[in-house]
Design an enzyme around this catalytic site. Structure first.
Site, PDB file in Angstrom:
ATOM      1  N   HIS A   1      -7.542  31.273  37.882  1.00  0.00           N
ATOM      2  CA  HIS A   1      -7.369  31.385  38.837  1.00  0.00           C
ATOM      3  C   HIS A   1      -7.838  33.392  40.140  1.00  0.00           C
ATOM      4  O   HIS A   1      -7.291  32.831  41.527  1.00  0.00           O
ATOM      5  CB  HIS A   1      -5.690  31.686  38.694  1.00  0.00           C
ATOM      6  CG  HIS A   1      -4.619  32.409  39.716  1.00  0.00           C
ATOM      7  ND1 HIS A   1      -4.189  32.766  40.429  1.00  0.00           N
ATOM      8  CD2 HIS A   1      -4.357  34.477  39.609  1.00  0.00           C
ATOM      9  CE1 HIS A   1      -3.823  32.464  41.008  1.00  0.00           C
ATOM     10  NE2 HIS A   1      -3.485  34.102  40.688  1.00  0.00           N
TER      11      HIS A   1
ATOM     12  N   TYR B   1      -4.928  28.530  28.504  1.00  0.00           N
ATOM     13  CA  TYR B   1      -3.659  26.905  28.326  1.00  0.00           C
ATOM     14  C   TYR B   1      -3.922  25.788  29.219  1.00  0.00           C
ATOM     15  O   TYR B   1      -3.219  24.982  29.840  1.00  0.00           O
ATOM     16  CB  TYR B   1      -2.779  27.832  29.962  1.00  0.00           C
ATOM     17  CG  TYR B   1      -3.792  28.544  31.269  1.00  0.00           C
ATOM     18  CD1 TYR B   1      -4.003  29.988  31.456  1.00  0.00           C
ATOM     19  CD2 TYR B   1      -3.982  27.452  32.243  1.00  0.00           C
ATOM     20  CE1 TYR B   1      -4.350  30.171  32.469  1.00  0.00           C
ATOM     21  CE2 TYR B   1      -3.773  27.532  33.472  1.00  0.00           C
ATOM     22  CZ  TYR B   1      -4.861  29.084  33.563  1.00  0.00           C
ATOM     23  OH  TYR B   1      -5.532  29.750  34.866  1.00  0.00           O
TER      24      TYR B   1
ATOM     25  N   ARG C   1      -7.696  22.696  40.629  1.00  0.00           N
ATOM     26  CA  ARG C   1      -8.180  23.906  40.749  1.00  0.00           C
ATOM     27  C   ARG C   1      -9.441  23.866  39.571  1.00  0.00           C
ATOM     28  O   ARG C   1      -8.842  24.388  38.879  1.00  0.00           O
ATOM     29  CB  ARG C   1      -7.253  24.814  40.940  1.00  0.00           C
ATOM     30  CG  ARG C   1      -7.663  26.516  40.882  1.00  0.00           C
ATOM     31  CD  ARG C   1      -6.310  27.475  40.485  1.00  0.00           C
ATOM     32  NE  ARG C   1      -6.994  27.713  39.252  1.00  0.00           N
ATOM     33  CZ  ARG C   1      -5.647  27.933  38.050  1.00  0.00           C
ATOM     34  NH1 ARG C   1      -4.700  28.476  38.322  1.00  0.00           N
ATOM     35  NH2 ARG C   1      -6.112  28.288  37.047  1.00  0.00           N
TER      36      ARG C   1
END
Lengths: 343, 370
Positions: A272, A281, A268
């Protein structure tokens, strides 16, 4: 007395056709793609990439309230859509607008939904990216995770009862495999022998949760056997591999009346959603590596170039015309206005 | 493992995780006793203090650890208490709620976070059948000291599947306690009470309140501070009409009371704090004083909190009512997304003002202006 080990010596191998330079491996077998189909696939991948960029920026400018991108997963979206037919019932998660794009949903229709204006088929009732279209056989996106899996099985069962030459196709992420609905759907699909293709986009992250915190199995593909479901692991950034696997899966699903699980390994590249900052993160250089060296769109372009179907000039022309088109749509969206309540 | 390196990235993308700031940094100049605290910080400090005081308390949920909480409520806790006490769970509400209840059966004190209570529907069987009913069904042998917390109700532009209010749902179940804070004082005191409580507690927060600041006294900031469960708070005294509310709506009700005061109507605003048990005595005492009642909530009207309050008042104080009870609730539709529609689906200050006036026999138009 022998316990079956929790993991096998070797990981399930991954089916791949194109190497990082977009050249087929010497011994790889794949379903042939015609020039026309390949060009449309490439066009749509570029359009998807461009749409994501422009609409993401629109959210940052405050013109839409929310957006999420499909960056890094363009091949999964477009190649899988190209391998199925219009009668196949698609039940998406939310990171698969490319399937709708392939089937003919226009840039204007995407924008209408995101802006929630008068022309939106959802009449301004849904958050952005919750696309859906009856005529394109694409079930409306729902925010709930993995609930679409048992829905797809039910739809597939109905298709089988009606003896239609069609299957159900459903998409979900690595995180979605943790939901109870995943278990119920896989189990039921095997028991009812439903013609459904489960496509897992294993992109490594569920918001900030890496796959090492999501499950301890060898990815999602091994779970297929646990339910008696035939499965395959595929390079999700290889459009030809996706195309071949989905093509074969469809034949088995309809011809033999069985479910198939495809795990597409990918990454990805984007956050998000617009509510996330993934640099908090995961390392920035990891994101950059995937974005630049593993880009599925670039890899496919190299293949069509090597076939003589594409070149640098057509590339610039396409990029600029698609960008103009998307920008034009996003700028003129306000002419529709919001739908007012009618008494 | 399979060569998957778990990325341990310092939260904040390189900058050190902010420790819980000492409260002296919130000092305001105008009063030595009054400090300002955001609801988010109130919840964070309550969690921190309870985890520090009792090693059995632990936090679990999606994104609560490395991400510092989807709404940053658990900021700094992973770094302070470690992964054994702050668990990042896979995506399975049914799964981790069941696991939390199991831990509570054994004697631990889990705080289970739902990213929003909309997602608790995936786990509601465990909340009701595994947690709420166990103490009764075992005639007291099983105790379930668990807290379920997270944002509840409408936010801004998040659509039908992210805006549902569950206060009425959970408050109908015997065996559960249901709390809903408004201010930072509420947030601190009620969360501490919930964590210390030996029974399952559903703790309904509000996303839009997380960033709001409220004054907090030294007593509230003390780590032993706790509010009683089942007691409402009279936020504003009045004598003409009683307005009951909880969570974000308390703020709107206070604004409505200001407007009403200018028109000669003195409204008493009750912050319920506790939906179950409902503080029926405070509500009834107020209605016996004012003789008029307006109930306000964000959730759907049918079988809502207001319906229960109305029934309670009619049962205990019917003779004191001088006007029919007015019920303001969210519109009876799944929450629409478009901003203009959303505004019409949620109670606004004007709706509360109009209802209070109706209860006071002032003539007002019935329908909201479009």
């Amino acid at each position: 007395m022998r316990f079956i080990s929790e993991s096998s010596e070797e990981r399930i191998p991954c089916y791949r056709v194109l190497d990082d330079d977009g050249q087929p491996f010497p011994d790889s077998s794949f379903v042939k793609v015609s020039e026309g189909v390949a060009i449309k696939m490439y066009n749509d991948m570029v359009t998807l990439q461009t749409m994501d960029t422009i609409f993401y920026e629109a959210q940052r400018q405050g013109r839409i309230s929310f957006y999420l991108t499909t960056s890094g997963e363009e091949a999964i979206n477009i190649a899988s859509a190209a391998a199925i037919k219009n009668d196949d019932f698609v039940v998406p998660q939310y990171r698969e607008p490319g399937v709708l794009l392939w089937r003919g949903f226009s840039m204007q229709e995407f924008a209408n939904q995101c802006f929630g204006n008068k022309a939106d088929y959802g009449k301004g009732r849904q958050m952005p990216i919750h696309y859906g279209s009856n005529k394109h056989n694409y079930f409306t996106v729902s925010s709930t995770i993995a609930t679409q899996l048992p829905h797809a099985v039910g739809a597939a069962y109905a298709l089988k009862m009606d003896r239609k030459d069609a299957c159900a196709v459903t998409y979900f992420g690595d995180g979605g495999t943790s939901e109870g609905d995943f278990h119920a759907a896989l189990n039921f699909s095997a028991v009812t022998e439903a013609p459904v293709i489960f496509i897992c986009r294993n992109n490594g992250w569920a918001i900030s949760t890496p796959i090492s915190d999501q499950f301890r199995s060898d990815g999602a593909v091994v779970k297929g056997r646990a339910y008696g479901v035939r499965s395959i692991r595929v390079d999700g950034n290889d459009a030809l591999a996706i195309y071949s696997a989905v093509h074969a899966a469809r034949e088995m699903a309809i011809g033999e009346g069985r479910p198939i699980l495809i795990e597409a390994l990918t990454y990805r590249v984007g956050h998000h959603t617009t509510s996330d900052d993934s640099t908090k993160y995961r390392p920035v250089d990891e994101i950059e590596w995937w974005r630049t060296t593993q880009d599925p769109v670039t890899r496919f372009r190299k293949w069509i170039e090597s076939n003589g179907w594409w070149n640098g000039d057509i590339e610039s022309e396409l990029r600029s015309s698609v960008r103009k088109q998307v920008i034009l749509v996003s700028l003129t969206i306000s002419k529709y206005g919001l739908l007012q309540l009618q008494h | 493992m399979w060569g998957i390196i778990r990325q341990k990235v310092a939260a904040g993308g390189g900058s050190p995780v902010a420790r819980i700031r000492p409260v002296v940094s919130n000092l305001r100049n105008y009063s030595s006793a009054v400090k300002q605290m955001m609801v988010r910080e109130a919840l964070n400090s309550a969690l921190d203090e309870e985890m520090s005081a009792d090693p059995k308390v632990f936090l679990m949920g999606e994104e609560v650890g490395e991400y510092q909480g989807a709404y940053k409520i658990s900021k700094g806790l992973l770094e302070k208490y470690g992964p054994e006490r702050v668990l990042d769970t896979p995506i399975t509400e049914a799964g981790f709620t069941g696991i939390g209840v199991g831990a509570a059966y054994y004697g631990l004190k889990p705080v289970v976070e739902f990213m929003t209570f909309n997602f608790s529907m995936q786990a509601i069987d465990h909340i009701i059948n595994s947690a709420a009913k166990s103490n009764y069904m075992s005639s007291g042998q099983i105790s379930v000291p668990i807290v379920f917390r997270g944002p509840n109700g409408a936010a801004a532009g998040v659509g039908a599947q992210h805006s549902h209010c569950y206060a009425a749902w959970y408050a109908s179940v015997p065996g559960l306690k249901v709390l809903s804070p408004y201010s930072s004082e509420d947030a601190r005191g009620l969360l501490k009470a919930a964590i210390r409580d030996p029974d399952p507690v559903v703790f309904l927060e509000n996303e839009l309140l997380y960033g709001e600041s409220f004054p907090v006294s030294a007593e509230v900031l003390d780590s032993s501070f706790c509010l009683p469960i089942g007691k409402a708070k009279i936020e504003r005294e009045g004598k003409d009409v009683t307005i009951t509310a909880f969570s974000k709506i308390v703020g709107l009700s206070l604004k409505a009371a200001e407007i009403l005061a200018k028109e000669g109507i003195s409204a008493e605003v009750i912050n319920l704090r506790s939906i179950r048990p409902l503080d029926r005595s405070t509500i009834n005492a107020s209605v016996r004083k004012t003789n008029r009642l307006v109930t306000v909530e964000e959730g759907f009207p049918q079988h809502g909190v207001g319906a229960e309050i109305c029934a309670s008042v009619i049962e205990e104080s019917f003779g004191y009512l001088d006007a029919p009870v007015e019920r303001i609730a969210g519109a009876d539709v799944p929450m629409p997304y478009a901003a203009n529609l959303e505004r019409m689906a949620v109670p606004q200050v004007e709706d509360i003002v109009r209802a209070a006036k109706r209860a006071c026999y002032r003539s007002v138009p019935m329908a909201a202006a479009a």
